[in-house]
Motif scaffolding. Structure first.
Motif, PDB file in Angstrom:
ATOM      1  N   GLY A 157       0.786  -1.224   0.000  1.00  0.00           N
ATOM      2  CA  GLY A 157       0.000   0.000   0.000  1.00  0.00           C
ATOM      3  C   GLY A 157       0.818   1.274   0.000  1.00  0.00           C
ATOM      4  O   GLY A 157       0.478   2.237  -0.678  1.00  0.00           O
ATOM      5  N   GLY A 158       1.898   1.296   0.786  1.00  0.00           N
ATOM      6  CA  GLY A 158       2.691   2.511   0.902  1.00  0.00           C
ATOM      7  C   GLY A 158       3.517   2.823  -0.316  1.00  0.00           C
ATOM      8  O   GLY A 158       4.014   3.952  -0.454  1.00  0.00           O
ATOM      9  N   ALA A 159       3.690   1.859  -1.216  1.00  0.00           N
ATOM     10  CA  ALA A 159       4.462   2.075  -2.440  1.00  0.00           C
ATOM     11  C   ALA A 159       3.592   2.091  -3.686  1.00  0.00           C
ATOM     12  O   ALA A 159       4.103   2.241  -4.798  1.00  0.00           O
ATOM     13  CB  ALA A 159       5.534   0.996  -2.580  1.00  0.00           C
ATOM     14  N   ASN A 160       2.268   1.888  -3.520  1.00  0.00           N
ATOM     15  CA  ASN A 160       1.342   1.845  -4.658  1.00  0.00           C
ATOM     16  C   ASN A 160       1.742   0.784  -5.673  1.00  0.00           C
ATOM     17  O   ASN A 160       1.650   0.987  -6.889  1.00  0.00           O
ATOM     18  CB  ASN A 160       1.253   3.213  -5.340  1.00  0.00           C
ATOM     19  CG  ASN A 160       0.663   4.271  -4.430  1.00  0.00           C
ATOM     20  OD1 ASN A 160      -0.073   3.967  -3.497  1.00  0.00           O
ATOM     21  ND2 ASN A 160       1.005   5.523  -4.681  1.00  0.00           N
ATOM     22  N   GLN A 161       2.138  -0.379  -5.159  1.00  0.00           N
ATOM     23  CA  GLN A 161       2.654  -1.440  -6.018  1.00  0.00           C
ATOM     24  C   GLN A 161       2.061  -2.799  -5.641  1.00  0.00           C
ATOM     25  O   GLN A 161       1.597  -3.003  -4.516  1.00  0.00           O
ATOM     26  CB  GLN A 161       4.180  -1.553  -5.882  1.00  0.00           C
ATOM     27  CG  GLN A 161       4.963  -0.327  -6.295  1.00  0.00           C
ATOM     28  CD  GLN A 161       6.421  -0.417  -5.878  1.00  0.00           C
ATOM     29  OE1 GLN A 161       6.794  -1.222  -5.020  1.00  0.00           O
ATOM     30  NE2 GLN A 161       7.259   0.409  -6.490  1.00  0.00           N
ATOM     31  N   VAL A 162       2.128  -3.714  -6.598  1.00  0.00           N
ATOM     32  CA  VAL A 162       1.952  -5.138  -6.338  1.00  0.00           C
ATOM     33  C   VAL A 162       3.280  -5.815  -6.651  1.00  0.00           C
ATOM     34  O   VAL A 162       3.847  -5.620  -7.734  1.00  0.00           O
ATOM     35  CB  VAL A 162       0.834  -5.738  -7.208  1.00  0.00           C
ATOM     36  CG1 VAL A 162       0.850  -7.257  -7.147  1.00  0.00           C
ATOM     37  CG2 VAL A 162      -0.526  -5.219  -6.763  1.00  0.00           C
ATOM     38  N   LYS A 163       3.785  -6.575  -5.693  1.00  0.00           N
ATOM     39  CA  LYS A 163       5.023  -7.320  -5.905  1.00  0.00           C
ATOM     40  C   LYS A 163       4.699  -8.780  -6.177  1.00  0.00           C
ATOM     41  O   LYS A 163       3.812  -9.361  -5.546  1.00  0.00           O
ATOM     42  CB  LYS A 163       5.947  -7.184  -4.701  1.00  0.00           C
ATOM     43  CG  LYS A 163       6.560  -5.797  -4.572  1.00  0.00           C
ATOM     44  CD  LYS A 163       7.649  -5.725  -3.505  1.00  0.00           C
ATOM     45  CE  LYS A 163       8.315  -4.353  -3.523  1.00  0.00           C
ATOM     46  NZ  LYS A 163       9.383  -4.236  -2.496  1.00  0.00           N
ATOM     47  N   GLY A 209      -1.501   2.038  -8.587  1.00  0.00           N
ATOM     48  CA  GLY A 209      -2.350   3.147  -8.168  1.00  0.00           C
ATOM     49  C   GLY A 209      -2.388   3.255  -6.659  1.00  0.00           C
ATOM     50  O   GLY A 209      -1.708   2.519  -5.946  1.00  0.00           O
ATOM     51  N   GLU A 210      -3.260   4.144  -6.173  1.00  0.00           N
ATOM     52  CA  GLU A 210      -3.186   4.584  -4.791  1.00  0.00           C
ATOM     53  C   GLU A 210      -3.685   3.552  -3.774  1.00  0.00           C
ATOM     54  O   GLU A 210      -4.843   3.158  -3.790  1.00  0.00           O
ATOM     55  CB  GLU A 210      -3.988   5.884  -4.615  1.00  0.00           C
ATOM     56  CG  GLU A 210      -3.414   7.070  -5.366  1.00  0.00           C
ATOM     57  CD  GLU A 210      -4.031   7.216  -6.739  1.00  0.00           C
ATOM     58  OE1 GLU A 210      -4.492   6.207  -7.275  1.00  0.00           O
ATOM     59  OE2 GLU A 210      -4.050   8.343  -7.268  1.00  0.00           O
ATOM     60  N   LEU A 211      -2.802   3.126  -2.907  1.00  0.00           N
ATOM     61  CA  LEU A 211      -3.066   2.290  -1.739  1.00  0.00           C
ATOM     62  C   LEU A 211      -3.736   0.962  -2.115  1.00  0.00           C
ATOM     63  O   LEU A 211      -4.869   0.694  -1.739  1.00  0.00           O
ATOM     64  CB  LEU A 211      -3.904   3.052  -0.708  1.00  0.00           C
ATOM     65  CG  LEU A 211      -3.982   2.435   0.704  1.00  0.00           C
ATOM     66  CD1 LEU A 211      -2.616   2.223   1.297  1.00  0.00           C
ATOM     67  CD2 LEU A 211      -4.834   3.310   1.605  1.00  0.00           C
ATOM     68  N   SER A 232       3.892   5.019  -8.589  1.00  0.00           N
ATOM     69  CA  SER A 232       4.828   4.542  -7.569  1.00  0.00           C
ATOM     70  C   SER A 232       5.811   5.652  -7.270  1.00  0.00           C
ATOM     71  O   SER A 232       5.934   6.611  -8.005  1.00  0.00           O
ATOM     72  CB  SER A 232       5.582   3.293  -8.048  1.00  0.00           C
ATOM     73  OG  SER A 232       6.365   3.587  -9.190  1.00  0.00           O
ATOM     74  N   LYS A 233       6.514   5.459  -6.152  1.00  0.00           N
ATOM     75  CA  LYS A 233       7.466   6.501  -5.743  1.00  0.00           C
ATOM     76  C   LYS A 233       8.705   6.447  -6.620  1.00  0.00           C
ATOM     77  O   LYS A 233       9.086   5.399  -7.112  1.00  0.00           O
ATOM     78  CB  LYS A 233       7.867   6.286  -4.284  1.00  0.00           C
ATOM     79  CG  LYS A 233       6.768   6.541  -3.312  1.00  0.00           C
ATOM     80  CD  LYS A 233       7.255   6.470  -1.909  1.00  0.00           C
ATOM     81  CE  LYS A 233       7.722   5.074  -1.532  1.00  0.00           C
ATOM     82  NZ  LYS A 233       8.171   4.957  -0.171  1.00  0.00           N
TER      83      LYS A 233
END
Length: 491
Positions: free
Chosen positions: A270-276, A294-296, A490-491
Motif C-alpha cells: 500500500g505505501g508504495a502503490n505497487q503489487v510485488k 495506483g493509490e493504496l 509509484s514513488k
C-alpha cells in the motif's frame, strides 16, 4: 524414439498448465460472465460487483448508509463493510462489517441477502471450511474465532486463540485452519475436525491482517502490515518458517496464481502503490516483478484459472485487473469508497444476469485524489496518497503515508497555502507511523475545498491544503500537498 520422447514431453507440459488455484485447489476455471469479483467498500458500506468477462462494474449491494447517518442510535444497517469470504460451491458470499459486528450472507446468483449473524466486537474476516459446513469469523476485538453454521445462520461454538485474530484460511485438504493475529505476534494452527489449537507459532511482528494457503497445500503466507514484511511457513507439521521477506511499507494482502509461467504469490504494498510478484517453489521466493497499480492497493485475488489478478485500490476508487502472464494492467474498474477486501468467485452466477438486486454507486462515485510530497530534506522519500470521499454534506479524507520516521507521531493540518509559510493551520488528525515508517489516518469534515480542479471554494470558503508537521512543532512541515491532483503510480 525421439518422436516418442517429444510426445511425452509435450503431454507433460500440457498437463502442468492445468494449474490448481487457491483457495480450493480446483482445476482451472476459465474467466467467463458467470464469474464475479466482489469488493468490500468500507466507507460507502457497499459491496461492489464486477463482471470480469467485460471488466465492468455491474453495481453495488448496499448494506448500509454512509456517515453521519449511520451514527444514529436508531440505525439498523451495517457499518464499515470490510471483510469477504465465499463458499466452496460459490453460492454464498460472506461479508463482514467491523463496526456493526455482523456477517451478512449473500446469495451470489441473485445478490439477495440471505441473512445476518451478529458476533463479538470488531470482527475482521470470515472464510468457509473446505467442506462448506462452517464459516469461521475472526473476532479481532476479542480472542476467539466465531464458528457459524451457514445454514442455520447462527454461532455454534467459539475457539479461543491469541488476542486479536486477524484472518483464518484453510488448507485445501481441509485439515488445518491457520489464524494470524493483529495484536499478538502469534500464528495459531487449528485442527478443523476437533476445533483445537495444535500449534502456536511466532509471527515476525504483531500486526497481521491477511493470510493465504497455497493450492499445493505446502505453504502459508502471512502479511505483516506494521513491519512491511511477509512471513512464509510450511503448511504441514511442524509448520516451520520457510522465509521472511522484506516487502515494503503497508504490506496489505497476499494471494496466489498458477499459470503457464509457474507458481506465483502476488502481494499488495500500500505505501508504495505497487503489487510485488514472487516466484514460489524455491527455498527462498524470488521477486520477479513490481507492478505500479495506483493509490493504496489493498485486497487481491486471482481468477479461477490464474490468468488474472484483481486488486482493489483503497484510495483510488478503482479495481485493477492484471494479466499474470505479462504482469501488465489490462483494465481499471470503478468501485466504492475505501475498499478493503476483494475476492474472485468463479461460477457465482450459473444462469441469468445476476444483477437484479444491484444499485448504482451514487454518492460513492464522488471521489477526489490528492498526493503529498516531502517538504523535509531529512525525509526525502516521504510520500502520501490521499482520497477525499464524499459523504453527502460531509467528506472523509484518508491519508496513507510512507517514508517517515518509524514509531513517530505527526500532525495533519489544513493549511491556507501549499507552500511556505503555509498560513493559518487547522488541526485535522494525528498520524502515527508503524515500525516501517508508514501509517494511515482518517478524518471527517467539510473537506470539499481540498479538491483540485473541481473545488467549490469561494470567498466565504477559501480553498485549503493538506500538510503534515512534526507533532510538537507545527512550524516544521515534513510533507505538503503537491500541486498535481493525480498521484504517481509509484514513488
Amino acid at each position: 524414439m525421439k518422436l516418442l520422447y517429444s510426445v511425452i514431453f509435450f503431454l507433460a507440459g500440457a498437463f502442468c498448465t492445468v494449474a490448481q488455484q487457491a483457495p480450493w485447489a480446483k482445476p482451472d476455471i476459465p474467466v467467463s460472465a458467470r464469474d464475479r469479483v466482489y469488493a468490500a467498500d468500507q466507507t460507502s458500506n457497499t459491496v461492489s460487483v464486477i463482471d470480469p468477462s467485460s471488466n465492468s462494474l455491474l453495481g453495488v449491494i448496499r448494506l448500509g448508509d454512509p456517515v453521519p447517518g449511520a451514527l444514529s442510535p436508531l440505525y439498523k444497517g451495517e457499518l464499515l463493510v470490510h471483510g469477504l469470504g465465499y463458499s466452496p460451491d460459490s453460492k454464498t458470499l460472506a461479508v463482514v462489517s467491523v463496526a456493526s459486528n455482523s456477517v451478512t450472507l449473500i446469495e451470489t446468483a441473485t445478490d439477495k441477502i440471505r441473512g445476518k449473524v451478529y458476533v463479538g466486537r470488531s470482527p475482521h474476516e470470515a472464510f468457509f471450511t473446505a467442506n462448506g459446513r462452517e464459516l469461521w469469523v475472526t473476532v479481532r476485538g476479542e480472542n476467539y474465532i466465531s464458528v457459524i453454521d451457514p445454514v442455520a445462520m447462527k454461532e455454534v461454538r467459539r475457539i479461543e486463540v491469541a488476542s486479536g485474530p486477524g484472518m483464518t484460511m484453510f488448507g485445501p485438504d481441509g485439515r488445518y485452519g491457520f489464524i494470524c493475529s493483529s495484536f499478538t505476534p502469534e500464528l495459531d494452527v487449528i485442527e478443523v475436525a476437533s476445533h483445537t489449537v495444535v500449534s502456536r507459532l511466532p509471527q515476525g511482528s504483531p500486526f497481521c491482517p491477511n493470510i493465504a494457503v497455497s493450492p499445493e497445500n505446502d505453504e502459508v503466507w502471512i502479511t505483516l502490515k506494521d513491519s512491511g514484511k511477509v512471513q512464509v511457513y510450511s503448511a504441514q507439521p511442524p509448520f516451520a518458517q520457510k522465509a521472511l521477506l522484506e516487502t515494503g511499507p503497508i504490506t496489505n494482502h497476499v494471494n496466489f496464481a498458477n499459470n503457464a509461467n509457474g507458481k506465483f504469490a502476488y502481494i499488495t504494498i500500500g505505501g508504495a502503490n505497487q503489487v510485488k510478484v514472487y516466484r514460489r517453489g524455491a527455498a527462498t521466493p524470488e521477486l520477479v516483478a513490481t507492478i505500479p497499480v495506483g493509490e493504496l492497493p489493498h485486497g487481491i485475488w486471482a481468477s479461477g484459472d490464474g490468468s488474472r489478478v484483481y486488486v482493489a485500490l483503497e484510495n483510488g476508487g478503482e479495481a485493477v485487473a492484471i494479466d499474470t502472464l505479462t504482469n501488465k494492467i489490462i483494465s481499471n474498474i470503478p468501485i466504492g469508497q475505501t475498499t478493503q477486501a476483494l475476492v474472485y468467485v468463479p461460477n457465482a452466477v450459473p444462469d441469468g444476469a445476476g444483477a437484479e438486486n444491484l444499485t448504482p454507486r451514487g454518492e460513492a462515485a464522488n471521489l477526489a485524489r490528492l498526493r503529498l510530497e516531502s517538504a523535509d530534506a531529512a525525509l526525502p522519500n516521504s510520500y502520501a496518497s490521499a482520497a477525499v470521499n464524499s459523504l453527502g454534506l460531509l467528506d472523509l479524507v484518508e491519508i496513507a503515508a510512507s517514508g517517515l520516521s518509524p514509531k513517530t507521531q505527526y500532525q495533519v493540518y489544513l493549511a491556507e497555502s501549499d507552500h511556505a509559510p503555509f498560513g493559518k493551520l487547522e488541526p485535522l488528525a494525528v498520524l502515527k507511523t508503524n515500525p516501517d515508517g508508514a501509517g494511515i489516518v482518517q478524518a471527517i469534515g467539510p473537506l470539499k475545498t481540498l479538491r483540485n480542479g473541481s473545488s467549490s471554494a469561494s470567498a466565504e470558503q477559501p480553498r485549503r491544503f493538506l500538510v503534515i508537521t512534526d507533532f510538537k512543532d507545527s512550524s516544521h512541515v515534513v510533507m505538503r500537498q503537491a500541486s498535481s491532483a493525480s498521484a504517481p503510480d509509484s514513488k
